[in-house]
Design a protein around this motif. Structure first.
Motif, PDB file in Angstrom:
ATOM      1  N   TRP A   1       4.650   7.654  -2.436  1.00 31.03           N
ATOM      2  CA  TRP A   1       4.229   7.881  -4.331  1.00 31.03           C
ATOM      3  C   TRP A   1       2.783   9.114  -4.545  1.00 31.03           C
ATOM      4  CZ3 TRP A   1       7.086   5.759  -6.982  1.00 31.03           C
ATOM      5  CH2 TRP A   1       7.734   4.517  -7.103  1.00 31.03           C
ATOM      6  N   ASP A   2       2.786   9.557  -3.064  1.00 25.43           N
ATOM      7  CA  ASP A   2       2.010  10.550  -3.097  1.00 25.43           C
ATOM      8  C   ASP A   2       2.326  11.985  -4.412  1.00 25.43           C
ATOM      9  OD1 ASP A   2       0.434   9.256  -1.759  1.00 25.43           O
ATOM     10  OD2 ASP A   2       0.473  10.648   0.323  1.00 25.43           O
TER      11      ASP A   2
ATOM     12  N   GLY B   1      -1.799   9.248  -9.831  1.00 22.56           N
ATOM     13  CA  GLY B   1      -1.663  10.989  -8.530  1.00 22.56           C
ATOM     14  C   GLY B   1      -2.740  10.790  -7.943  1.00 22.56           C
TER      15      GLY B   1
ATOM     16  N   LEU C   1       1.691   6.041 -12.518  1.00 26.79           N
ATOM     17  CA  LEU C   1       1.860   7.006 -11.384  1.00 26.79           C
ATOM     18  C   LEU C   1       0.354   7.752 -11.931  1.00 26.79           C
ATOM     19  CD1 LEU C   1       4.613   7.545 -10.742  1.00 26.79           C
ATOM     20  CD2 LEU C   1       3.308   5.878  -8.771  1.00 26.79           C
TER      21      LEU C   1
ATOM     22  N   ASP D   1       0.486  -1.270  -0.150  1.00 23.54           N
ATOM     23  CA  ASP D   1      -0.078   0.242   0.265  1.00 23.54           C
ATOM     24  C   ASP D   1       0.986   1.276   0.064  1.00 23.54           C
ATOM     25  OD1 ASP D   1       0.613  -0.726   2.684  1.00 23.54           O
ATOM     26  OD2 ASP D   1      -1.332  -0.357   3.506  1.00 23.54           O
TER      27      ASP D   1
ATOM     28  N   ARG E   1      -8.282   4.442  -4.173  1.00 25.55           N
ATOM     29  CA  ARG E   1      -7.135   3.433  -4.365  1.00 25.55           C
ATOM     30  C   ARG E   1      -8.098   2.592  -4.196  1.00 25.55           C
ATOM     31  NH1 ARG E   1      -2.040   6.281  -2.681  1.00 25.55           N
ATOM     32  NH2 ARG E   1      -3.128   8.411  -2.033  1.00 25.55           N
TER      33      ARG E   1
ATOM     34  N   ASP F   1       0.799   3.890  -7.714  1.00 28.57           N
ATOM     35  CA  ASP F   1       0.236   4.416  -6.323  1.00 28.57           C
ATOM     36  C   ASP F   1      -0.561   3.710  -5.967  1.00 28.57           C
ATOM     37  OD1 ASP F   1      -0.702   5.040  -8.455  1.00 28.57           O
ATOM     38  OD2 ASP F   1      -0.067   7.370  -8.202  1.00 28.57           O
ATOM     39  N   GLY F   2      -1.299   2.670  -6.353  1.00 23.82           N
ATOM     40  CA  GLY F   2      -2.182   1.741  -5.867  1.00 23.82           C
ATOM     41  C   GLY F   2      -3.764   2.576  -5.539  1.00 23.82           C
TER      42      GLY F   2
ATOM     43  N   TRP G   1      -5.960  -0.130  -1.986  1.00 22.76           N
ATOM     44  CA  TRP G   1      -5.250  -0.745  -0.287  1.00 22.76           C
ATOM     45  C   TRP G   1      -6.180   0.399   1.042  1.00 22.76           C
ATOM     46  CZ3 TRP G   1      -4.150  -5.496  -1.602  1.00 22.76           C
ATOM     47  CH2 TRP G   1      -3.641  -5.880  -2.811  1.00 22.76           C
TER      48      TRP G   1
ATOM     49  N   ARG H   1       3.438   7.635   2.158  1.00 29.15           N
ATOM     50  CA  ARG H   1       3.787   7.164   1.741  1.00 29.15           C
ATOM     51  C   ARG H   1       5.195   7.538   0.664  1.00 29.15           C
ATOM     52  NH1 ARG H   1      -1.687   4.758   0.082  1.00 29.15           N
ATOM     53  NH2 ARG H   1      -3.590   6.199   2.272  1.00 29.15           N
TER      54      ARG H   1
END
Lengths: 208, 208
Positions: free
Chosen positions: A179-180, B173, B171, A14, B177, B14-15, B179, A177
């Motif tokens: 990747w934000d 952004g 990514l 995650d 999400r 990035d989920g 997770w 996190r």
């Protein structure tokens, strides 16, 4: 040309590079050592460890590196700036053996440690810190050592040339996190994913 | 025993399981078709496609499935409930060929489509929906079809037996999400990561 490289930066499925509730005895918060067990199983860490894909990746950490940039949270636990004599969380002989530039709003005089590590403290932008570190590194590369906020800031500023991230199959749920706010950053890179028998996946970004 | 299975659920690094700004012409929002290109390159999608690891994973979607549960956002674009005669975003012959249970606060009468798909509309908990779908599925398994919120809710309720997620190296952004809020859920599962030459990584969770 001197590259800015990230190695062995571990995140959960995650996306957390560190857990919540960090403290003096919990550098990665509630993650404990779960983000780094893949590393401790290699022969790089200990004789008799594995020599496969995890080991060859982990060994890229040091060769060709002439300086590191790290965040204040990697250098010491929260509140370190209240002790002006403290020398960081890495012991008397830190595993860097180069100049290390600590990004912090609480600067202090440089500290020479055993084994060739010198800690310098900078309150500057990522781009300025990288310029300073490159001078210290001579012809060699600069490692961007983390934590997650530092790597994210350098990625957002388009300063990373080589990124190695290790995705560990746990769900931390809380923490910081990686990747934000990085929408579209992958377009600058060739990306490869390499899964390991240990259960982790190695992710590499190199300049396209 | 009838299992609850997720197949081919694609997320970004990035989920995000879907992008932001969804609409009638952008079912995955600003992600477009980027989360699913790996699938379109397989022979399952088109003759002449690849027959390797992506293809063998993608082909697990249908065999042994007797019913699907999906969220309202997979059935139709935002605002669909304002048109009582609309039959969903999947065309006259939807690719399910089983009963499909749509989780929504805007229930309506069931709709028989061509090819064996019937859409039913339920305003119930994940556990109750699964019980209903299992009865419809007979001895067969139930696919939990997404979107991300639905899969997350079923994971949180510990209802998923087999989870296949595909991590695509982009990514996004922004978006929804997968997770969030699932700390520790991995402890119930054996997890494997399998990277593909196409650039994606297949992640499987099976009951430990």
């Amino acid at each position: 040309m001197s590259l800015a490289r990230v190695h062995n930066f571990s995140i959960s499925l995650d996306g957390f590079g560190t857990g919540a509730d960090q403290g003096p005895d919990a550098h990665f918060g509630h993650a404990g050592d779960r983000l780094h067990q893949w590393m401790f199983a290699t022969q790089w860490w200990e004789a008799g460890g594995t020599a496969g894909v995890d080991d060859v990746f982990v060994q890229r950490h040091d060769p060709g590196i002439g300086a590191e940039i790290m965040g204040a949270g990697k250098w010491g636990h929260p509140g370190w700036h209240e002790d002006p004599d403290w020398k960081g969380a890495w012991g008397p002989n830190p595993p860097f053996h180069t100049p290390v530039f600590v990004l912090t709003h609480h600067t202090r005089p440089s500290i020479d440690m055993e084994g060739g590590t010198t800690f310098h403290f900078l309150d500057t932008s990522p781009a300025e810190a990288l310029e300073t570190a490159r001078k210290a590194a001579g012809d060699q590369d600069v490692r961007i050592g983390g934590g997650p906020t530092v790597i994210r800031d350098f990625l957002a500023a388009r300063l990373i040339d080589h990124l190695h991230v290790v995705v560990v199959p746990i769900l931390l749920g809380r923490g910081v996190r990686l990747w934000d706010g990085l929408e579209g950053v992958e377009k600058d890179y060739k990306i490869e994913q390499t899964s390991s028998p240990s259960g982790v996946t190695h992710l590499t970004f190199t300049r396209a």
